[in-house]
Design a protein around this motif. Structure first.
Motif, PDB file in Angstrom:
ATOM      1  N   GLY A 276     -34.416 -10.343 -34.157  1.00 55.05           N
ATOM      2  CA  GLY A 276     -33.401 -11.230 -33.608  1.00 55.05           C
ATOM      3  C   GLY A 276     -33.561 -11.352 -32.106  1.00 55.05           C
ATOM      4  O   GLY A 276     -33.992 -10.407 -31.436  1.00 55.05           O
ATOM      5  N   LEU A 277     -33.210 -12.519 -31.562  1.00 53.84           N
ATOM      6  CA  LEU A 277     -33.315 -12.779 -30.128  1.00 53.84           C
ATOM      7  C   LEU A 277     -31.950 -12.667 -29.467  1.00 53.84           C
ATOM      8  O   LEU A 277     -30.923 -13.015 -30.061  1.00 53.84           O
ATOM      9  N   LEU A 284     -36.207  -9.378 -27.441  1.00 52.49           N
ATOM     10  CA  LEU A 284     -36.444  -9.411 -28.878  1.00 52.49           C
ATOM     11  C   LEU A 284     -36.058  -8.059 -29.466  1.00 52.49           C
ATOM     12  O   LEU A 284     -36.575  -7.022 -29.050  1.00 52.49           O
ATOM     13  N   TYR A 285     -35.136  -8.077 -30.422  1.00 50.87           N
ATOM     14  CA  TYR A 285     -34.687  -6.863 -31.104  1.00 50.87           C
ATOM     15  C   TYR A 285     -35.356  -6.810 -32.480  1.00 50.87           C
ATOM     16  O   TYR A 285     -35.374  -7.811 -33.206  1.00 50.87           O
ATOM     17  N   VAL A 286     -35.901  -5.647 -32.820  1.00 54.12           N
ATOM     18  CA  VAL A 286     -36.722  -5.515 -34.027  1.00 54.12           C
ATOM     19  C   VAL A 286     -36.259  -4.308 -34.838  1.00 54.12           C
ATOM     20  O   VAL A 286     -36.232  -3.180 -34.327  1.00 54.12           O
ATOM     21  N   LEU A 344     -30.351  -9.127 -38.373  1.00 50.49           N
ATOM     22  CA  LEU A 344     -29.555  -8.598 -37.269  1.00 50.49           C
ATOM     23  C   LEU A 344     -29.145  -9.755 -36.369  1.00 50.49           C
ATOM     24  O   LEU A 344     -29.678 -10.861 -36.471  1.00 50.49           O
ATOM     25  N   ASP A 345     -28.187  -9.499 -35.482  1.00 50.71           N
ATOM     26  CA  ASP A 345     -27.723 -10.545 -34.571  1.00 50.71           C
ATOM     27  C   ASP A 345     -27.405  -9.907 -33.225  1.00 50.71           C
ATOM     28  O   ASP A 345     -27.033  -8.722 -33.151  1.00 50.71           O
ATOM     29  N   VAL A 346     -27.562 -10.703 -32.171  1.00 50.02           N
ATOM     30  CA  VAL A 346     -27.386 -10.210 -30.806  1.00 50.02           C
ATOM     31  C   VAL A 346     -26.428 -11.137 -30.077  1.00 50.02           C
ATOM     32  O   VAL A 346     -26.592 -12.363 -30.111  1.00 50.02           O
ATOM     33  N   PHE A 385     -22.501 -12.642 -35.283  1.00 48.90           N
ATOM     34  CA  PHE A 385     -21.404 -12.737 -34.330  1.00 48.90           C
ATOM     35  C   PHE A 385     -20.912 -14.178 -34.259  1.00 48.90           C
ATOM     36  O   PHE A 385     -21.697 -15.122 -34.424  1.00 48.90           O
ATOM     37  N   SER A 386     -19.627 -14.334 -33.988  1.00 52.59           N
ATOM     38  CA  SER A 386     -19.101 -15.667 -33.725  1.00 52.59           C
ATOM     39  C   SER A 386     -19.691 -16.181 -32.415  1.00 52.59           C
ATOM     40  O   SER A 386     -19.690 -15.459 -31.411  1.00 52.59           O
ATOM     41  N   PRO A 387     -20.212 -17.408 -32.382  1.00 49.68           N
ATOM     42  CA  PRO A 387     -20.763 -17.933 -31.121  1.00 49.68           C
ATOM     43  C   PRO A 387     -19.692 -18.167 -30.061  1.00 49.68           C
ATOM     44  O   PRO A 387     -20.002 -18.262 -28.876  1.00 49.68           O
ATOM     45  N   GLN A 388     -18.428 -18.238 -30.477  1.00 47.45           N
ATOM     46  CA  GLN A 388     -17.337 -18.459 -29.532  1.00 47.45           C
ATOM     47  C   GLN A 388     -16.675 -17.165 -29.078  1.00 47.45           C
ATOM     48  O   GLN A 388     -16.114 -17.103 -27.984  1.00 47.45           O
ATOM     49  N   GLU A 389     -16.721 -16.133 -29.906  1.00 49.03           N
ATOM     50  CA  GLU A 389     -16.039 -14.874 -29.592  1.00 49.03           C
ATOM     51  C   GLU A 389     -16.895 -13.720 -30.095  1.00 49.03           C
ATOM     52  O   GLU A 389     -16.956 -13.462 -31.300  1.00 49.03           O
TER      53      GLU A 389
END
Length: 433
Positions: A276-277, A284-286, A344-346, A385-389
């Protein structure tokens, strides 16, 4: 997508202005089938705009621009050698003229030892100089993963402690083949096939092109020793390659240049199960499950055993260096041949991942500490993750649930009693007195 013979949908991504949705699916078929398809859906009319073949299906696909996406195709050359072709596709394929291209070949990359290209994503290099969070190099006593710069002409051009990629000399390969033909060297069929493929690639690979412009990086998982993805390939996408205009088979390729060379390769010495970026595209998370230290791959179809503990590695795409220590807490249990992708998400301040231990996890990107362990009843496959919060996270699990999690801070804010507004007429009457 059942009418189009889809077994299930595995991945989706919005384009930058949220007007189009890319959905990647897997075709119904035999257990060993690897074919899939990408569908593009309009979010204005929810109409299906185009369908693109995608093989193997875990290439997933991704957006390159607002209206163009990247897909993959796989061509077998031998039992354990192949080549992956990455295609640029126009999201709108109902063009009026047959002279207008809707696809163009981006890259053709050789695969050795049963490896293939998977999990493509695009990083925008123009955003590297204004990161949301600047991570330092961390503890230098920790041995970094090996990062090979394949495009430098001299050691002085390498940025940071970058290692030169080991390449087999053409003379050495010829000597090994000559020795085998003379009866002095005994090679297995798989080793022989790999040696011949390496010899074929010598002199038939287009070298990396360098550009001073801040372009985009194409990032994907790959390998050179075994079928399990243990390397990350990075290839620069130049401005003229970001459109389907021009020859369908690409530009600037001589008749002898069968393959394209990569710009960088990151070897994590383990099985990669997620990438994920960061929002600024710089880090970059791996997710990786490590091989035992000092392990050697003798047979490409029998990779080393992988650890149950997942390492969450972090790489700076500007300096091509590993930063921070690996984040740990989550675990996985499936062996190599059953291993699956864990998304995954960042966000700006946090990174989250699923796991096979029936939990989702959240870490603080600043301090590398695990902040939360989110319970499910089965494997957690994906998080977002929410892109707004960023303090709102969704987790999806094999227990057939999607859960929404809020941070304690935002929960307190939502639960706090709010003062009751005074009626306007009551305020007006009090002021008349």
């Amino acid at each position: 997508m059942r009418p189009y013979n889809w077994s299930y949908t595995q991945f989706s991504q919005f384009n930058q202005d949220d007007s189009l949705l890319l959905a990647s699916g897997v075709f119904l078929g035999p257990h060993n089938s690897s074919s899939g398809e990408i569908a593009v859906i309009s979010l204005d009319s929810f109409a299906l705009l185009s369908r693109v073949r995608n093989k193997p299906y875990d290439v997933f696909g991704c957006w390159l621009t607002e209206t163009s996406l990247i897909s993959g195709n796989l061509h077998r050359i031998g039992d354990i050698t192949s080549c992956s072709v990455l295609w640029l596709n126009n999201a709108f394929q109902d063009v009026e003229s047959e002279n207008v291209n809707v696809v163009k070949r981006l890259f053709k990359i050789q695969n050795l030892n049963a490896s293939t290209i998977r999990t493509v994503m695009v990083a925008d290099c123009s955003r590297f100089d204004s990161p949301d969070l600047l991570l330092d190099a961390g503890d230098q006593a920790v041995p970094p993963c090996r990062v090979f710069d394949l495009g430098c002409d001299s050691e002085d051009e390498a940025v940071g402690p970058v290692l030169r990629a080991p390449v087999h000399a053409k003379a050495g390969l010829r000597q090994a083949l000559d020795g085998m033909l003379d009866g002095h060297t005994q090679l297995s069929e798989r080793v022989l096939e790999t040696r011949v493929a390496e010899l074929l690639a010598q002199g038939h690979t287009k070298p990396p092109e360098r550009s001073a412009a801040k372009n985009k990086y194409l990032i994907f998982t790959t390998g050179c020793l075994t079928y399990s993805p243990h390397q990350i390939g990075i290839k620069q996408i130049l401005p003229h390659q970001m459109t389907t205009a021009g020859p369908v088979l690409g530009e600037g390729r001589s008749s002898d240049a069968f393959f394209d060379a990569l710009d960088h390769v990151i070897d994590v010495h383990g099985h990669i199960i997620g990438m994920g970026l960061s929002p600024d595209n710089r880090y970059l998370y791996v997710n990786s499950r490590a091989w035992p230290p000092g392990s050697v791959v003798a047979d490409p179809m029998q990779p080393p055993p992988i650890a149950e503990e997942i390492d969450l590695l972090v790489f700076d795409l500007k300096t091509m260096r590993e930063v921070k220590r690996a984040l740990r807490a989550h675990r996985a249990y499936t062996p190599n041949d059953e291993c699956f992708f864990i998304f995954l998400d960042v966000s700006r301040d946090f990174v989250a991942s699923g796991a096979e231990d029936r939990h989702g996890y959240i870490w603080d990107r600043h301090y590398n500490i695990c902040l939360a362990k989110l319970r499910h009843e089965d494997v957690v496959n994906s998080v977002a993750f929410s892109p707004q919060e960023q303090e709102l996270l969704l987790t999806a699990s094999d227990d057939a649930t999607i859960k929404a999690w809020r941070s304690p801070r935002t929960t307190r804010i939502f639960q706090a009693p709010r003062p009751r507004p005074r009626p306007f007429f009551s305020w007006f009457a009090s002021h008349r007195r």
